[in-house]
Write a protein that holds these residues in place. Structure first.
Motif, PDB file in Angstrom:
ATOM      1  N   VAL A  37      -0.816   5.930   6.331  1.00 24.06           N
ATOM      2  CA  VAL A  37      -0.047   6.840   5.486  1.00 24.06           C
ATOM      3  C   VAL A  37      -0.784   8.176   5.391  1.00 24.06           C
ATOM      4  CG1 VAL A  37       0.918   7.211   3.195  1.00 24.06           C
ATOM      5  CG2 VAL A  37       0.874   4.911   4.169  1.00 24.06           C
ATOM      6  N   LEU A  38      -0.039   9.257   5.614  1.00 27.18           N
ATOM      7  CA  LEU A  38      -0.558  10.613   5.495  1.00 27.18           C
ATOM      8  C   LEU A  38       0.447  11.427   4.697  1.00 27.18           C
ATOM      9  CD1 LEU A  38      -2.587  12.861   6.263  1.00 27.18           C
ATOM     10  CD2 LEU A  38      -1.187  13.268   8.286  1.00 27.18           C
ATOM     11  N   ASP A  39       0.015  11.935   3.559  1.00 27.87           N
ATOM     12  CA  ASP A  39       0.876  12.759   2.705  1.00 27.87           C
ATOM     13  C   ASP A  39       2.217  12.094   2.424  1.00 27.87           C
ATOM     14  OD1 ASP A  39      -1.124  14.688   2.663  1.00 27.87           O
ATOM     15  OD2 ASP A  39      -0.276  15.768   4.363  1.00 27.87           O
ATOM     16  N   GLY A  40       2.179  10.794   2.161  1.00 31.27           N
ATOM     17  CA  GLY A  40       3.393  10.073   1.807  1.00 31.27           C
ATOM     18  C   GLY A  40       4.253   9.637   2.982  1.00 31.27           C
ATOM     19  N   GLN A  41       3.871   9.983   4.205  1.00 32.75           N
ATOM     20  CA  GLN A  41       4.625   9.578   5.392  1.00 32.75           C
ATOM     21  C   GLN A  41       3.865   8.467   6.110  1.00 32.75           C
ATOM     22  OE1 GLN A  41       6.561  12.426   7.804  1.00 32.75           O
ATOM     23  NE2 GLN A  41       6.437  14.035   6.260  1.00 32.75           N
ATOM     24  N   THR A  42       4.607   7.452   6.529  1.00 28.51           N
ATOM     25  CA  THR A  42       3.994   6.289   7.160  1.00 28.51           C
ATOM     26  C   THR A  42       4.108   6.380   8.674  1.00 28.51           C
ATOM     27  OG1 THR A  42       4.546   4.941   5.236  1.00 28.51           O
ATOM     28  CG2 THR A  42       4.017   3.765   7.267  1.00 28.51           C
ATOM     29  N   TYR A  43       2.991   6.134   9.333  1.00 23.20           N
ATOM     30  CA  TYR A  43       2.916   6.108  10.795  1.00 23.20           C
ATOM     31  C   TYR A  43       2.500   4.700  11.206  1.00 23.20           C
ATOM     32  CZ  TYR A  43       2.871  11.175  10.353  1.00 23.20           C
ATOM     33  OH  TYR A  43       3.198  12.467  10.048  1.00 23.20           O
ATOM     34  N   THR A  44       2.919   4.282  12.399  1.00 25.56           N
ATOM     35  CA  THR A  44       2.571   2.966  12.909  1.00 25.56           C
ATOM     36  C   THR A  44       1.656   3.123  14.124  1.00 25.56           C
ATOM     37  OG1 THR A  44       4.674   2.055  12.170  1.00 25.56           O
ATOM     38  CG2 THR A  44       3.476   0.790  13.824  1.00 25.56           C
ATOM     39  N   LEU A  45       0.510   2.454  14.072  1.00 27.63           N
ATOM     40  CA  LEU A  45      -0.434   2.418  15.182  1.00 27.63           C
ATOM     41  C   LEU A  45      -0.320   1.045  15.822  1.00 27.63           C
ATOM     42  CD1 LEU A  45      -2.842   3.798  16.672  1.00 27.63           C
ATOM     43  CD2 LEU A  45      -4.331   2.593  15.060  1.00 27.63           C
ATOM     44  N   ARG A  46      -0.015   1.016  17.123  1.00 22.91           N
ATOM     45  CA  ARG A  46       0.150  -0.243  17.845  1.00 22.91           C
ATOM     46  C   ARG A  46      -0.756  -0.298  19.054  1.00 22.91           C
ATOM     47  NH1 ARG A  46       5.192  -0.903  20.323  1.00 22.91           N
ATOM     48  NH2 ARG A  46       5.626   1.295  20.090  1.00 22.91           N
ATOM     49  N   ILE A  47      -1.208  -1.509  19.364  1.00 22.75           N
ATOM     50  CA  ILE A  47      -1.927  -1.757  20.614  1.00 22.75           C
ATOM     51  C   ILE A  47      -0.934  -2.440  21.549  1.00 22.75           C
ATOM     52  CG2 ILE A  47      -3.823  -2.969  21.748  1.00 22.75           C
ATOM     53  CD1 ILE A  47      -5.354  -2.866  19.121  1.00 22.75           C
TER      54      ILE A  47
END
Length: 57
Positions: A37-47
């Motif tokens: 989460v960055l500044d209220g926005q969610t990002y997904t990190l995948r392998i």
């Protein structure tokens, strides 16, 4: 417990470079993805199956 509470302290490359370095597998744990989460926005990190990283919004 949030992801940031589970993380071990970051490693730095050397004493002059203050860039935090995390092992992606530590971020993701036993799964294949983690949410960041960055500044209220969610990002997904995948392998991927090929061992590559993908970061998506």
């Amino acid at each position: 417990m949030s992801l940031m509470q589970k993380l071990t302290p970051p490693h730095t490359r050397d004493s002059t470079d203050q860039t935090a370095t995390y092992d992606a597998r530590t971020l993701i744990g036993d799964g294949v993805k983690a949410e960041i989460v960055l500044d209220g926005q969610t990002y997904t990190l995948r392998i991927t199956c090929a061992g590559k990283l993908i970061l998506t919004k």
